[in-house]
Design a protein around this motif. Structure first.
Motif, PDB file in Angstrom:
ATOM      1  N   TYR A   1     -16.780  13.597   3.866  1.00 36.19           N
ATOM      2  CA  TYR A   1     -15.560  12.983   3.352  1.00 36.19           C
ATOM      3  C   TYR A   1     -15.898  11.566   2.913  1.00 36.19           C
ATOM      4  O   TYR A   1     -16.415  10.768   3.703  1.00 36.19           O
ATOM      5  N   GLY A   2     -15.601  11.268   1.657  1.00 40.30           N
ATOM      6  CA  GLY A   2     -15.955   9.957   1.129  1.00 40.30           C
ATOM      7  C   GLY A   2     -14.891   9.408   0.204  1.00 40.30           C
ATOM      8  O   GLY A   2     -13.871  10.040  -0.076  1.00 40.30           O
ATOM      9  N   LEU A   3     -15.156   8.212  -0.292  1.00 39.66           N
ATOM     10  CA  LEU A   3     -14.209   7.470  -1.111  1.00 39.66           C
ATOM     11  C   LEU A   3     -14.566   7.537  -2.584  1.00 39.66           C
ATOM     12  O   LEU A   3     -15.750   7.515  -2.944  1.00 39.66           O
ATOM     13  N   LEU A   4     -13.542   7.598  -3.420  1.00 41.51           N
ATOM     14  CA  LEU A   4     -13.703   7.616  -4.872  1.00 41.51           C
ATOM     15  C   LEU A   4     -12.725   6.637  -5.489  1.00 41.51           C
ATOM     16  O   LEU A   4     -11.602   6.479  -5.006  1.00 41.51           O
ATOM     17  N   TRP A   5     -13.154   5.973  -6.559  1.00 39.81           N
ATOM     18  CA  TRP A   5     -12.236   5.169  -7.365  1.00 39.81           C
ATOM     19  C   TRP A   5     -12.782   5.081  -8.787  1.00 39.81           C
ATOM     20  O   TRP A   5     -13.981   5.281  -9.015  1.00 39.81           O
ATOM     21  N   PRO A   6     -11.935   4.807  -9.764  1.00 39.43           N
ATOM     22  CA  PRO A   6     -12.391   4.791 -11.159  1.00 39.43           C
ATOM     23  C   PRO A   6     -13.358   3.644 -11.424  1.00 39.43           C
ATOM     24  O   PRO A   6     -13.263   2.575 -10.813  1.00 39.43           O
ATOM     25  N   VAL A   7     -14.272   3.862 -12.354  1.00 40.04           N
ATOM     26  CA  VAL A   7     -15.196   2.797 -12.763  1.00 40.04           C
ATOM     27  C   VAL A   7     -14.410   1.595 -13.266  1.00 40.04           C
ATOM     28  O   VAL A   7     -14.779   0.450 -12.991  1.00 40.04           O
ATOM     29  N   THR A   8     -13.312   1.848 -13.961  1.00 42.18           N
ATOM     30  CA  THR A   8     -12.497   0.754 -14.500  1.00 42.18           C
ATOM     31  C   THR A   8     -11.576   0.133 -13.452  1.00 42.18           C
ATOM     32  O   THR A   8     -10.887  -0.846 -13.747  1.00 42.18           O
ATOM     33  N   GLY A   9     -11.559   0.686 -12.255  1.00 42.48           N
ATOM     34  CA  GLY A   9     -10.652   0.187 -11.216  1.00 42.48           C
ATOM     35  C   GLY A   9     -11.368  -0.430 -10.036  1.00 42.48           C
ATOM     36  O   GLY A   9     -10.841  -0.435  -8.919  1.00 42.48           O
ATOM     37  N   ASN A  10     -12.563  -0.957 -10.282  1.00 44.30           N
ATOM     38  CA  ASN A  10     -13.338  -1.569  -9.192  1.00 44.30           C
ATOM     39  C   ASN A  10     -12.836  -2.997  -8.958  1.00 44.30           C
ATOM     40  O   ASN A  10     -13.522  -3.985  -9.226  1.00 44.30           O
ATOM     41  N   THR A  11     -11.614  -3.102  -8.445  1.00 38.97           N
ATOM     42  CA  THR A  11     -10.926  -4.380  -8.308  1.00 38.97           C
ATOM     43  C   THR A  11     -11.138  -4.982  -6.920  1.00 38.97           C
ATOM     44  O   THR A  11     -11.553  -4.280  -5.988  1.00 38.97           O
TER      45      THR A  11
ATOM     46  N   GLY B   1      -4.182   7.173 -13.474  1.00 41.45           N
ATOM     47  CA  GLY B   1      -3.647   5.924 -12.951  1.00 41.45           C
ATOM     48  C   GLY B   1      -2.644   6.065 -11.840  1.00 41.45           C
ATOM     49  O   GLY B   1      -2.100   5.064 -11.375  1.00 41.45           O
ATOM     50  N   SER B   2      -2.379   7.284 -11.373  1.00 38.74           N
ATOM     51  CA  SER B   2      -1.414   7.455 -10.284  1.00 38.74           C
ATOM     52  C   SER B   2      -2.022   7.199  -8.917  1.00 38.74           C
ATOM     53  O   SER B   2      -1.313   7.167  -7.911  1.00 38.74           O
ATOM     54  N   SER B   3      -3.349   7.032  -8.871  1.00 40.65           N
ATOM     55  CA  SER B   3      -4.030   6.697  -7.614  1.00 40.65           C
ATOM     56  C   SER B   3      -5.153   5.715  -7.924  1.00 40.65           C
ATOM     57  O   SER B   3      -5.820   5.823  -8.948  1.00 40.65           O
ATOM     58  N   ASP B   4      -5.324   4.727  -7.032  1.00 44.65           N
ATOM     59  CA  ASP B   4      -6.394   3.740  -7.200  1.00 44.65           C
ATOM     60  C   ASP B   4      -7.640   4.090  -6.405  1.00 44.65           C
ATOM     61  O   ASP B   4      -8.742   3.647  -6.749  1.00 44.65           O
ATOM     62  N   LEU B   5      -7.461   4.867  -5.348  1.00 47.72           N
ATOM     63  CA  LEU B   5      -8.550   5.139  -4.415  1.00 47.72           C
ATOM     64  C   LEU B   5      -8.224   6.439  -3.703  1.00 47.72           C
ATOM     65  O   LEU B   5      -7.064   6.708  -3.387  1.00 47.72           O
ATOM     66  N   GLN B   6      -9.263   7.257  -3.445  1.00 47.26           N
ATOM     67  CA  GLN B   6      -9.022   8.519  -2.762  1.00 47.26           C
ATOM     68  C   GLN B   6     -10.086   8.770  -1.702  1.00 47.26           C
ATOM     69  O   GLN B   6     -11.265   8.466  -1.912  1.00 47.26           O
ATOM     70  N   LEU B   7      -9.640   9.343  -0.583  1.00 48.14           N
ATOM     71  CA  LEU B   7     -10.529   9.805   0.475  1.00 48.14           C
ATOM     72  C   LEU B   7     -10.442  11.318   0.498  1.00 48.14           C
ATOM     73  O   LEU B   7      -9.438  11.887   0.922  1.00 48.14           O
ATOM     74  N   ILE B   8     -11.504  11.985   0.029  1.00 49.43           N
ATOM     75  CA  ILE B   8     -11.464  13.438  -0.106  1.00 49.43           C
ATOM     76  C   ILE B   8     -12.834  14.035   0.202  1.00 49.43           C
ATOM     77  O   ILE B   8     -13.813  13.336   0.439  1.00 49.43           O
TER      78      ILE B   8
ATOM     79  N   VAL C   1       0.844  -1.192   0.000  1.00 49.24           N
ATOM     80  CA  VAL C   1       0.000   0.000   0.000  1.00 49.24           C
ATOM     81  C   VAL C   1       0.881   1.244   0.000  1.00 49.24           C
ATOM     82  O   VAL C   1       1.745   1.406   0.870  1.00 49.24           O
ATOM     83  N   HIS C   2       0.669   2.110  -0.986  1.00 47.97           N
ATOM     84  CA  HIS C   2       1.353   3.401  -1.053  1.00 47.97           C
ATOM     85  C   HIS C   2       0.334   4.491  -0.707  1.00 47.97           C
ATOM     86  O   HIS C   2      -0.738   4.557  -1.312  1.00 47.97           O
ATOM     87  N   ILE C   3       0.676   5.335   0.240  1.00 43.77           N
ATOM     88  CA  ILE C   3      -0.210   6.415   0.677  1.00 43.77           C
ATOM     89  C   ILE C   3       0.360   7.736   0.180  1.00 43.77           C
ATOM     90  O   ILE C   3       1.556   8.002   0.346  1.00 43.77           O
ATOM     91  N   GLN C   4      -0.483   8.549  -0.408  1.00 38.89           N
ATOM     92  CA  GLN C   4      -0.002   9.790  -1.005  1.00 38.89           C
ATOM     93  C   GLN C   4      -1.001  10.920  -0.816  1.00 38.89           C
ATOM     94  O   GLN C   4      -2.213  10.696  -0.754  1.00 38.89           O
ATOM     95  N   ASP C   5      -0.469  12.118  -0.729  1.00 37.18           N
ATOM     96  CA  ASP C   5      -1.277  13.322  -0.583  1.00 37.18           C
ATOM     97  C   ASP C   5      -1.932  13.659  -1.921  1.00 37.18           C
ATOM     98  O   ASP C   5      -1.313  13.565  -2.969  1.00 37.18           O
ATOM     99  N   SER C   6      -3.204  14.054  -1.885  1.00 35.54           N
ATOM    100  CA  SER C   6      -3.925  14.453  -3.094  1.00 35.54           C
ATOM    101  C   SER C   6      -4.111  15.963  -3.098  1.00 35.54           C
ATOM    102  O   SER C   6      -4.300  16.582  -2.048  1.00 35.54           O
TER     103      SER C   6
END
Length: 294
Positions: free
Chosen positions: A268-278, A139-146, A122-127
């Motif tokens: 504050y909620g979670l987002l991820w790409p439609v194509t990245g629902n892994t 593609g630089s992020s799979d999931l975001q909490l914003i 798991v890599h954690i990064q600031d958005s």
């Protein structure tokens, strides 16, 4: 010797008690005894000395324990790795967050996630607030909490994890700094410093152009980074809405955070790409939900 029999032998070698071994493996003491007797017949020697009070490994039993333990551990690790791979929870997962308090939650969830899925890094990064969905799209992020709302056709809106009351960041010498609370209507009386780059529907919620009564909210300088917003507010260039928790995470001598008494909370909620629902994204979402609840 079958895998289950190896497991029984190693458990008894550790517990040295038939009842505790049975409880640990969810079998009967008779099943443990039968397995050990079968092993002893096959080897042709006693593996344990038994009395009414004690169970003790024989020298041959100790030799067998030492020889089997490392191999059994490798088998268990291989099975766990195969199960994880079968679920798709391997490789890397990049999780972004916006505010510092979101980062704390992501870090705590990542610790739990790594323990459950050791083959996924798991890599954690600031958005950046000025580009809330860009990292998901490139593609630089799979999931975001914003901060929400985000309403984009190629982005999945996950669950809202928590809400925070709003406050107004004002210069320390501003008249608002002397108040216990402010109203959304007060925004018409001071220029607003804002972050650029977000969709209009996002700006309408967090950096509105008019008050609920329709009064125009004057605009101060804008920037693309939160730290620059703080610098502009501290320099007396304007005020900025934010979460009330910013007072604890971004305390500065030149800024006062005054709570709103009538503003809607920040979601504050979670987002991820439609194509990245892994599977690994869904697994991390589940872990985040558990962590937020705890």
């Amino acid at each position: 010797m079958e895998l289950r029999e190896i497991e029984i032998f190693l458990a008894l070698a550790e517990e040295l008690h038939f009842g505790r071994t049975a409880d640990r493996l969810h079998v009967t003491p008779a099943r443990v005894s039968q397995a050990i007797k079968k092993q002893e017949r096959a080897i042709g020697a006693e593996l344990f000395k038994r009395t009414s009070r004690h169970v003790q490994l024989t020298p041959i039993g100790a030799q067998l324990r030492d020889g089997l333990a490392a191999g059994y551990q490798q088998i268990q690790e291989a099975l766990a790795a195969a199960a994880t791979a079968g679920q798709g929870i391997t490789g890397e997962l990049r999780v972004g967050y916006s505010a510092a308090w979101c980062g704390n939650l992501v870090v705590a969830a990542a610790d739990t996630f790594r323990a459950r899925h050791p083959h996924c890094v798991v890599h954690i990064q600031d958005s950046q607030l000025n580009d809330p969905v860009g990292p998901l799209r490139d593609g630089s992020s799979d999931l975001q909490l914003i901060e929400l709302p985000i309403d984009e056709p190629d982005i999945i809106n996950g669950p809202v994890l928590f809400t925070e009351p709003r406050a107004l960041a004002v210069p320390a010498g501003h008249p608002f700094a002397e108040r216990e609370t402010v109203s959304v209507e007060d925004l018409a009386e001071a220029p607003m410093v804002a972050i650029t780059g977000q969709p209009q529907y996002f700006l309408d919620i967090h950096y509105p152009s008019r008050t609920p009564k329709g009064r125009l909210i004057p605009r101060g300088p804008s920037t693309s980074a939160w730290q620059e917003v703080l610098a502009l507010v501290g320099a007396g260039k304007g005020v900025s809405p934010t979460s009330a928790r910013a007072a604890h995470y971004y305390s500065r001598p030149d800024i006062v955070y005054v709570p709103f008494r009538d503003a809607q909370p920040v979601e504050y909620g979670l987002l991820w790409p439609v194509t990245g629902n892994t599977p690994k994204v869904r697994a991390f979402v589940e872990t985040l939900l558990e962590t937020a609840t705890a």
